[in-house]
Motif scaffolding. Structure first.
Motif, PDB file in Angstrom:
ATOM      1  N   UNK A  20       0.836  -1.210   0.000  1.00 35.84           N
ATOM      2  CA  UNK A  20       0.000   0.000   0.000  1.00 35.84           C
ATOM      3  C   UNK A  20       0.865   1.252   0.000  1.00 35.84           C
ATOM      4  N   UNK A  21       0.494   2.214   0.865  1.00 34.04           N
ATOM      5  CA  UNK A  21       1.289   3.454   0.966  1.00 34.04           C
ATOM      6  C   UNK A  21       2.117   3.472   2.258  1.00 34.04           C
ATOM      7  N   UNK A  22       2.382   2.276   2.843  1.00 31.73           N
ATOM      8  CA  UNK A  22       3.051   2.193   4.146  1.00 31.73           C
ATOM      9  C   UNK A  22       4.554   2.422   4.054  1.00 31.73           C
ATOM     10  N   UNK A  23       5.158   2.324   2.874  1.00 32.53           N
ATOM     11  CA  UNK A  23       6.616   2.460   2.743  1.00 32.53           C
ATOM     12  C   UNK A  23       6.968   3.449   1.633  1.00 32.53           C
ATOM     13  N   UNK A  24       6.708   4.717   1.858  1.00 34.42           N
ATOM     14  CA  UNK A  24       7.017   5.715   0.818  1.00 34.42           C
ATOM     15  C   UNK A  24       8.521   5.944   0.683  1.00 34.42           C
ATOM     16  N   UNK A  25       8.955   6.290  -0.520  1.00 36.60           N
ATOM     17  CA  UNK A  25      10.351   6.652  -0.737  1.00 36.60           C
ATOM     18  C   UNK A  25      10.615   8.089  -0.315  1.00 36.60           C
ATOM     19  N   UNK A  26       9.636   8.969  -0.527  1.00 35.93           N
ATOM     20  CA  UNK A  26       9.774  10.375  -0.148  1.00 35.93           C
ATOM     21  C   UNK A  26       8.563  10.771   0.673  1.00 35.93           C
ATOM     22  N   UNK A  27       8.665  11.787   1.539  1.00 37.32           N
ATOM     23  CA  UNK A  27       7.520  12.228   2.353  1.00 37.32           C
ATOM     24  C   UNK A  27       6.367  12.706   1.474  1.00 37.32           C
ATOM     25  N   UNK A  28       5.164  12.546   1.987  1.00 35.72           N
ATOM     26  CA  UNK A  28       3.996  12.915   1.182  1.00 35.72           C
ATOM     27  C   UNK A  28       3.920  14.419   0.952  1.00 35.72           C
TER      28      UNK A  28
END
Length: 293
Positions: free
Chosen positions: A249-257
């Motif tokens: 899902x969106x639990x491990x983003x590469x960059x901050x939202x």
């Protein structure tokens, strides 16, 4: 003539009784007592130096303190005076093989282990670098070098496939033609690497649109990862036992939202080429990779 006949030469005189036979028994008893005291005296005069060496050897073997009497002790049979108090000699207990009494690995062995892990990490990083170079060259040969990114983690080499509209349509897990070309280009390189591959789906923080068949980004990211893994197995020939798929899902983003690039950067599928090295070796990979940047 007397009525008593005189004793002739054939007669025997009555044997004279010996009243001094007790002297023989007494002499035997005195001799035995003397032997007994000699033996006891010999036993009481222990070689103190040899006794101390024996005691130290036993203590080293069994790991327990021993009491060693010092030279000059008075024999308990002489009656000349009390014995000198023994001195307690503490012998360090014997520890397990390859370590000290606390079980810790000696510093020299730790240094040798660290040097061995470092050499193994450098060799593993060189192997991953070679795989990355092959992948980049293959993508560049078909003009797709900007469709993937590369980074090294503790788990191995990560090939980042940016899942924009060129790779996947919005809210869809169907691979677009350009995405198929990227996977087909990377497939032979991953197959030749001989390591397990994990397809990991990721989404940005925006919720799935109302028209999508997936109720959330969890299902969407998992479906995209499964689609990539399926093509690697069915089209590129990777063994199914070495490929898996996971959705995050969106639990491990590469960059901050908060970063405007998060909408495209965090929406991706990662192909993780897993390292077969030990955990100690793999832990060194990111540091070695960062020091050369």
């Amino acid at each position: 003539m007397s009525g008593h006949k005189g004793r002739r030469g054939g007669g025997h005189e009555e044997e004279h009784e010996n009243h001094e036979r007790w002297l023989i028994s007494y002499a035997d008893m005195i001799t035995l007592l003397m032997v007994l005291f000699v033996v006891m005296f010999a036993i009481s005069n222990v070689d103190q130096k040899k006794f101390a060496e024996l005691s130290a050897g036993l203590s080293a073997g069994f790991g327990a303190p021993r009491f060693v009497a010092m030279d000059g002790a008075i024999s308990p049979l002489s009656g000349a005076g009390p014995m000198i108090d023994p001195i307690s000699v503490e012998i360090p207990p014997v520890g397990p093989p390859g370590g000290d009494s606390t079980g810790e690995v000696p510093a020299q062995e730790e240094a040798e282990k660290a040097a061995s892990d470092l050499a193994a990490a450098q060799a593993e990083l060189a192997r991953l670098d070679d795989v990355e170079a092959q992948a980049q060259a293959a993508l560049a040969a078909v003009g797709l070098q900007d469709r993937a990114g590369f980074r090294v983690t503790e788990e191995g080499l990560v090939v980042v496939l940016f899942a924009d509209d060129v790779f996947f349509a919005n809210g869809s897990a169907t691979i677009q033609p350009t995405g198929e070309r990227v996977i087909d280009t990377l497939g032979p390189v991953l197959l030749g690497a001989g390591s397990p591959v994990s397809a990991e789906g990721h989404a940005n923080h925006l919720p799935v649109g109302a028209g999508s068949i997936y109720p959330s980004n969890w299902e969407l990211s998992a479906a995209r990862a499964a689609a990539v893994a399926r093509r690697l197995v069915e089209v590129e020939g990777l063994p199914a036992s070495t490929v898996d798929a996971t959705g995050y899902g969106d639990a491990r983003p590469l960059v901050p939202i908060a970063d405007p690039a998060s909408l495209t950067t965090n929406r991706r599928v990662d192909l993780l080429l897993r390292s077969n090295a030990s955990p100690e070796v793999r832990a060194l990979l990111p540091t070695l990779d960062a020091t050369r940047s």
